[in-house]
Design a protein around this motif. Structure first.
Motif, mmCIF file in Angstrom:
data_model
loop_
_atom_site.group_PDB
_atom_site.id
_atom_site.type_symbol
_atom_site.label_atom_id
_atom_site.label_comp_id
_atom_site.label_asym_id
_atom_site.label_seq_id
_atom_site.Cartn_x
_atom_site.Cartn_y
_atom_site.Cartn_z
ATOM 1 N N ARG A 1 -3.525 4.086 4.138
ATOM 2 C CA ARG A 1 -4.246 4.137 2.438
ATOM 3 C C ARG A 1 -3.170 3.558 2.154
ATOM 4 N N ASP A 2 -2.759 2.665 2.662
ATOM 5 C CA ASP A 2 -1.233 1.669 1.869
ATOM 6 C C ASP A 2 -1.594 0.188 2.565
ATOM 7 N N SER A 3 -2.256 0.018 3.626
ATOM 8 C CA SER A 3 -3.031 -1.532 3.268
ATOM 9 C C SER A 3 -3.576 -1.640 2.850
ATOM 10 N N ALA A 4 -2.899 -3.046 1.981
ATOM 11 C CA ALA A 4 -2.878 -3.800 1.465
ATOM 12 C C ALA A 4 -2.321 -5.375 1.234
ATOM 13 N N VAL A 5 -2.819 -6.054 0.814
ATOM 14 C CA VAL A 5 -1.935 -7.274 0.523
ATOM 15 C C VAL A 5 -0.708 -7.337 -1.048
ATOM 16 N N TYR A 6 0.475 -7.163 -0.443
ATOM 17 C CA TYR A 6 1.534 -7.108 -1.383
ATOM 18 C C TYR A 6 1.861 -8.226 -2.214
ATOM 19 N N PHE A 7 1.947 -8.257 -3.560
ATOM 20 C CA PHE A 7 2.474 -9.655 -3.684
ATOM 21 C C PHE A 7 3.725 -9.657 -4.703
ATOM 22 N N CYS A 8 4.771 -10.233 -4.767
ATOM 23 C CA CYS A 8 6.146 -10.614 -5.232
ATOM 24 C C CYS A 8 5.673 -11.680 -6.381
ATOM 25 N N ALA A 9 6.291 -11.493 -7.724
ATOM 26 C CA ALA A 9 6.226 -13.067 -8.483
ATOM 27 C C ALA A 9 7.194 -12.559 -9.080
ATOM 28 N N SER A 10 7.140 -13.773 -10.477
ATOM 29 C CA SER A 10 9.441 -13.858 -10.830
ATOM 30 C C SER A 10 8.061 -15.174 -12.194
ATOM 31 N N SER A 11 9.274 -14.760 -13.137
ATOM 32 C CA SER A 11 9.301 -15.332 -14.137
ATOM 33 C C SER A 11 10.456 -15.333 -14.924
ATOM 34 N N TRP A 12 10.247 -16.721 -15.662
ATOM 35 C CA TRP A 12 11.838 -16.872 -16.832
ATOM 36 C C TRP A 12 11.960 -15.886 -16.768
ATOM 37 N N THR A 13 11.361 -15.353 -18.222
ATOM 38 C CA THR A 13 11.364 -13.861 -19.398
ATOM 39 C C THR A 13 10.373 -13.329 -18.661
ATOM 40 N N VAL A 14 10.495 -11.671 -19.250
ATOM 41 C CA VAL A 14 9.461 -10.510 -19.250
ATOM 42 C C VAL A 14 8.728 -11.283 -19.830
ATOM 43 N N TYR A 15 8.628 -12.306 -20.749
ATOM 44 C CA TYR A 15 7.659 -12.613 -21.606
ATOM 45 C C TYR A 15 7.088 -14.028 -21.210
ATOM 46 N N ASN A 16 7.310 -14.237 -20.283
ATOM 47 C CA ASN A 16 6.483 -15.763 -19.601
ATOM 48 C C ASN A 16 5.453 -15.497 -18.647
ATOM 49 N N GLU A 17 4.260 -16.610 -18.469
ATOM 50 C CA GLU A 17 3.723 -16.543 -17.003
ATOM 51 C C GLU A 17 4.682 -16.271 -15.723
ATOM 52 N N GLN A 18 3.773 -15.367 -14.999
ATOM 53 C CA GLN A 18 4.697 -15.149 -13.916
ATOM 54 C C GLN A 18 3.694 -15.977 -12.848
ATOM 55 N N PHE A 19 4.813 -16.349 -12.084
ATOM 56 C CA PHE A 19 4.259 -17.085 -10.725
ATOM 57 C C PHE A 19 4.628 -16.535 -9.787
ATOM 58 N N PHE A 20 3.172 -16.504 -8.614
ATOM 59 C CA PHE A 20 2.798 -15.059 -8.014
ATOM 60 C C PHE A 20 3.218 -16.019 -6.663
ATOM 61 N N GLY A 21 3.834 -15.389 -5.113
ATOM 62 C CA GLY A 21 4.393 -15.525 -3.813
ATOM 63 C C GLY A 21 2.938 -15.637 -3.384
ATOM 64 N N PRO A 22 3.570 -15.979 -1.638
ATOM 65 C CA PRO A 22 2.046 -15.981 -0.775
ATOM 66 C C PRO A 22 1.396 -14.610 -0.200
ATOM 67 N N GLY A 23 1.620 -13.829 -0.608
ATOM 68 C CA GLY A 23 1.460 -12.102 -0.967
ATOM 69 C C GLY A 23 2.324 -11.766 1.203
ATOM 70 N N THR A 24 2.736 -10.738 1.289
ATOM 71 C CA THR A 24 2.351 -9.913 2.738
ATOM 72 C C THR A 24 1.235 -9.317 3.056
ATOM 73 N N ARG A 25 0.013 -9.201 4.047
ATOM 74 C CA ARG A 25 -0.773 -8.410 4.549
ATOM 75 C C ARG A 25 -0.190 -7.383 4.999
ATOM 76 N N LEU A 26 -0.531 -6.196 4.856
ATOM 77 C CA LEU A 26 0.233 -5.083 5.414
ATOM 78 C C LEU A 26 -1.186 -4.522 6.355
ATOM 79 N N THR A 27 -0.545 -3.741 7.098
ATOM 80 C CA THR A 27 -1.840 -3.588 8.726
ATOM 81 C C THR A 27 -1.599 -1.565 8.415
ATOM 82 N N VAL A 28 -1.969 -1.223 8.049
ATOM 83 C CA VAL A 28 -0.975 0.272 8.991
ATOM 84 C C VAL A 28 -2.510 1.291 9.374
ATOM 85 N N LEU A 29 -1.357 1.035 11.136
ATOM 86 C CA LEU A 29 -3.217 1.835 11.411
ATOM 87 C C LEU A 29 -2.678 3.051 12.205
#
Lengths: 113, 113
Positions: A85-113
């Protein structure tokens, strides 16, 4: 400029194994966010850091999930033990401060069999 | 319960056929509404931030508007390259922590030549 970098891009593992996802935020950004995206639940915030300190981990589904940010340029999200059930796409994002827009990475596609 | 609802879930347009996407929200204290574009297999790409009712922002064929209860993303004379999933997110005033984004499930836009 390099955007948010995530590794690996794809991960296939078996139930019960430990999984570590990695993220390098945009240089100079002080806030880092981990999200999970599934068809059923959409994009959900798991945890976020400000100046390397975890601020809100209320979205972490259970104790099997943990996240660290040892320095301003690196963060990990660990799942131990992993479940299908952990299978999903996991994204990391960062921003200048917590108040600014967030920029996302390309993601990690996780498949747990 | 705070939530973000996007409609329609999917939209198919002919090239040049203008339309609008809707994002309605119910949050206790809005601290910003964000629009993102997501292409298949990629992370969300930031488009706009809106903060107050009446505010509008434009970028090429896209224009975002905000009222007290909803936001619209207007697409004028779309091209096939505008095909993507468009995500709306709101930042809520949550117990003093104003940095948590709540995402809608998105509108899948397909523009046919």
């Amino acid at each position: 400029d390099a955007g948010v970098i995530q590794s690996p891009r794809h991960e296939v593992t078996e139930m019960g194994q430990e999984v570590t996802l990695r993220c390098k935020p945009i240089s100079g950004h002080n806030s880092l966010f981990w999200y999970r995206q599934t068809m059923m639940r959409g994009l959900e915030l798991l945890i976020y850091f400000n100046n390397n300190v975890p601020i809100d981990d209320s979205g972490m589904p259970e104790d099997r999930f943990s996240a660290k940010m040892p320095n301003a340029s690196f963060s990990t999200l660990k799942i131990q033990p992993s479940e299908p059930r952990d299978s999903a796409v996991y994204f990391c994002a960062s921003s200048w401060t917590v108040y600014n827009e967030q920029f996302f990475g390309p993601g990690t596609r996780l498949t747990v069999l | 319960e705070d939530q973000v609802t996007q409609s329609p879930e999917a939209l198919r347009l002919q090239e040049g056929e203008s339309s609008s996407l809707n994002c309605s929200y119910t949050v206790s204290g809005l601290r910003g509404l964000f629009w993102y574009r997501q292409d298949p297999g990629k992370g969300p790409e930031f488009l706009f931030t809106l903060y107050s009712a009446g505010e509008e922002k434009e970028k090429e064929r896209l224009k975002a508007t905000l009222t007290k209860k909803e936001s619209f993303l207007h697409i004028t004379a779309p091209k096939p390259e505008d095909s993507a999933t468009y995500l709306c997110a709101v930042r809520e005033n949550y117990g003093g922590a104003t940095n948590k984004l709540i995402f809608g499930t998105g509108t899948l836009l397909a523009v046919q030549p």
